[in-house]
Design a protein around this motif. Structure first.
Motif, short mmCIF file in Angstrom:
data_model
loop_
_atom_site.label_atom_id
_atom_site.label_comp_id
_atom_site.label_asym_id
_atom_site.label_seq_id
_atom_site.Cartn_x
_atom_site.Cartn_y
_atom_site.Cartn_z
N HIS A 190 -26.49 67.94 -36.79
CA HIS A 190 -26.75 67.46 -35.25
C HIS A 190 -26.56 65.97 -34.92
N PRO A 191 -25.65 65.62 -34.81
CA PRO A 191 -25.49 64.10 -34.40
C PRO A 191 -26.20 63.71 -33.40
N TYR A 192 -26.43 64.64 -32.26
CA TYR A 192 -27.21 64.09 -30.92
C TYR A 192 -28.26 63.52 -31.46
N GLN A 193 -29.02 64.10 -32.54
CA GLN A 193 -30.24 63.47 -33.09
C GLN A 193 -30.59 62.26 -33.33
N LEU A 194 -29.14 61.20 -33.64
CA LEU A 194 -29.29 60.16 -34.18
C LEU A 194 -29.64 59.14 -33.16
N LYS A 195 -29.65 59.74 -31.70
CA LYS A 195 -29.63 58.98 -30.62
C LYS A 195 -29.02 57.66 -30.57
N LEU A 196 -27.76 57.80 -30.99
CA LEU A 196 -26.97 56.49 -30.55
C LEU A 196 -26.48 56.39 -29.25
N ASP A 200 -18.61 56.24 -29.22
CA ASP A 200 -18.11 55.17 -29.96
C ASP A 200 -18.98 54.76 -31.27
N ALA A 201 -20.25 54.65 -30.75
CA ALA A 201 -21.13 54.44 -32.01
C ALA A 201 -21.36 55.51 -33.05
N VAL A 202 -20.97 56.83 -32.67
CA VAL A 202 -21.02 57.88 -33.44
C VAL A 202 -19.90 57.78 -34.33
N ASP A 203 -18.91 57.37 -33.95
CA ASP A 203 -17.54 57.19 -34.63
C ASP A 203 -17.49 56.13 -35.50
N ASP A 204 -18.12 55.02 -35.16
CA ASP A 204 -18.24 53.99 -36.12
C ASP A 204 -19.22 54.63 -37.55
N LEU A 205 -20.33 55.31 -37.17
CA LEU A 205 -20.98 55.58 -38.16
C LEU A 205 -20.40 56.75 -38.91
N ALA A 206 -19.54 57.71 -38.31
CA ALA A 206 -18.88 58.56 -38.95
C ALA A 206 -17.85 57.93 -40.01
N ILE A 235 -14.28 63.51 -33.36
CA ILE A 235 -14.74 62.44 -34.18
C ILE A 235 -14.51 62.80 -35.76
N ALA A 236 -14.68 64.25 -35.91
CA ALA A 236 -14.58 64.75 -37.30
C ALA A 236 -13.21 64.63 -37.80
N ARG A 237 -12.29 64.94 -36.80
CA ARG A 237 -11.00 65.27 -37.13
C ARG A 237 -10.43 63.95 -37.43
N ARG A 238 -10.75 62.80 -36.53
CA ARG A 238 -10.16 61.63 -36.55
C ARG A 238 -10.46 60.81 -38.15
#
Ligand code: AMP
Ligand code: ZN
Ligand code: FE
Ligand code: FE
Length: 285
Positions: A190-196, A200-206, A235-238
């Protein structure tokens, strides 16, 4: 519902869910699921019972787990799939110890706040299994201090609230390694819980987590909007990561989340599981 729906994120009485593994498997079969993963917090102790029940009900069973990792400002959970549940238990001792240290401190905070929440009663409510914050919330409802689990979190138990107590967590890297050592596939829950602040920030973390060996992202999650499911899948595919999905069903501890169907619009297709299993068998070689 898709003809071959699955649910890859569920909790039982072995952590903070309200159904036993057997009850949960029965409900999943009746809901039409063809495969189910049990992913209790920091424990694999419900997996053997779940597997037995799945054989009885004729559905496929996946040994899972959900591990909390150190992260700020939000929460990072890592799901492990196709784990060897016997191999992982010794690695979990420290995490259980961290919980045992934290939990009585939460009870003490609540006591200081004027609530009669003895830790022994919380333990009894958890049925001798792993105690989590939702068990405190349940006792607070029973004693009339709050009206719902969510009120208990918002007012007292959530990160930053007055009865919140930190517990020792693994670093993301160590959590991923622990899952891999048990032969599992590691997925960012559940990436929404990261509260980023942005995608783009989720992408960097991924990208960073992929560098540490992360295998997938739980894009298809009950509390994600359709837009979020698409964005996280992209983001996953990337980053050449698997896409996974599940409800995070906890029974009465999260009354708005149904098994398999989530909030009513969840449909996790079976082919996502095939990719997880393929990745797990590559890892086993
Ligand atoms: P614990 O592992 O004991 O820290 O508790 C984690 C459990 O509490 C998980 O089931 C979470 O979904 C739930 N939880 C954590 N934060 C919140 C929140 N703000 N609102 C509702 N439930 C929460
Ligand atoms: Zn939970
Ligand atoms: Fe979680
Ligand atoms: Fe969960």
């Amino acid at each position: 519902m898709l003809p071959r729906s699955i649910d890859l994120h569920t909790h039982t009485t072995h952590s903070d869910g309200s159904d036993t593994p057997e009850e949960l498997v029965g409900k999943a079969a009746r809901a039409g699921a063809v495969a189910l993963a049990i992913t209790d917090h920091d424990t694999g102790s419900g997996l053997a019972e779940g597997k037995r029940a799945a054989r009885q009900f004729g559905i496929e069973f996946i040994d899972g787990i959900e591990i909390s990792a150190e992260y700020s400002p939000g929460t990072m959970h890592l799901l492990g799939y196709c784990i060897d549940s016997a191999a992982i238990e010794s690695d979990l001792v420290e995490l259980k110890h961290a919980r045992d240290q934290r939990n009585p401190q939460i009870a003490a905070r609540l006591q200081e706040l004027g609530m009669d929440i003895p830790y022994e009663e919380v333990q009894a409510l958890a049925g001798g299994e792993m105690v989590g914050r939702p068990h405190f919330a349940r006792l607070m409802i029973q004693k009339g201090y709050v009206g719902s689990i969510q009120d208990a979190f918002n007012g007292f138990l959530a990160k930053g609230a007055p009865a919140y107590v930190e517990k020792l967590r693994l670093s993301p890297e160590n959590a991923i390694d622990l899952i891999h050592r048990a032969g599992g596939v590691a997925v960012l829950a559940h990436p929404y819980q990261l509260k980023l602040p942005s995608l783009d920030a989720v992408d960097d973390l991924a990208a960073e987590l992929a560098g540490l060996g992360l295998d997938g992202i739980e894009a298809v999650y009950s509390r994600h909007s359709q837009e979020e499911r698409s964005a996280y899948s992209e983001i996953a595919r990337r980053h050449e990561l698997l896409i996974t999905g599940g409800s995070d069903y906890h029974g009465t501890y999260k009354p708005d989340l149904s098994l398999v169907a989530g909030k009513g619009d969840l449909d996790v297709p079976y082919h996502l599981l095939e990719e997880i299993k393929a990745r797990a068998s590559l890892r086993a070689r």
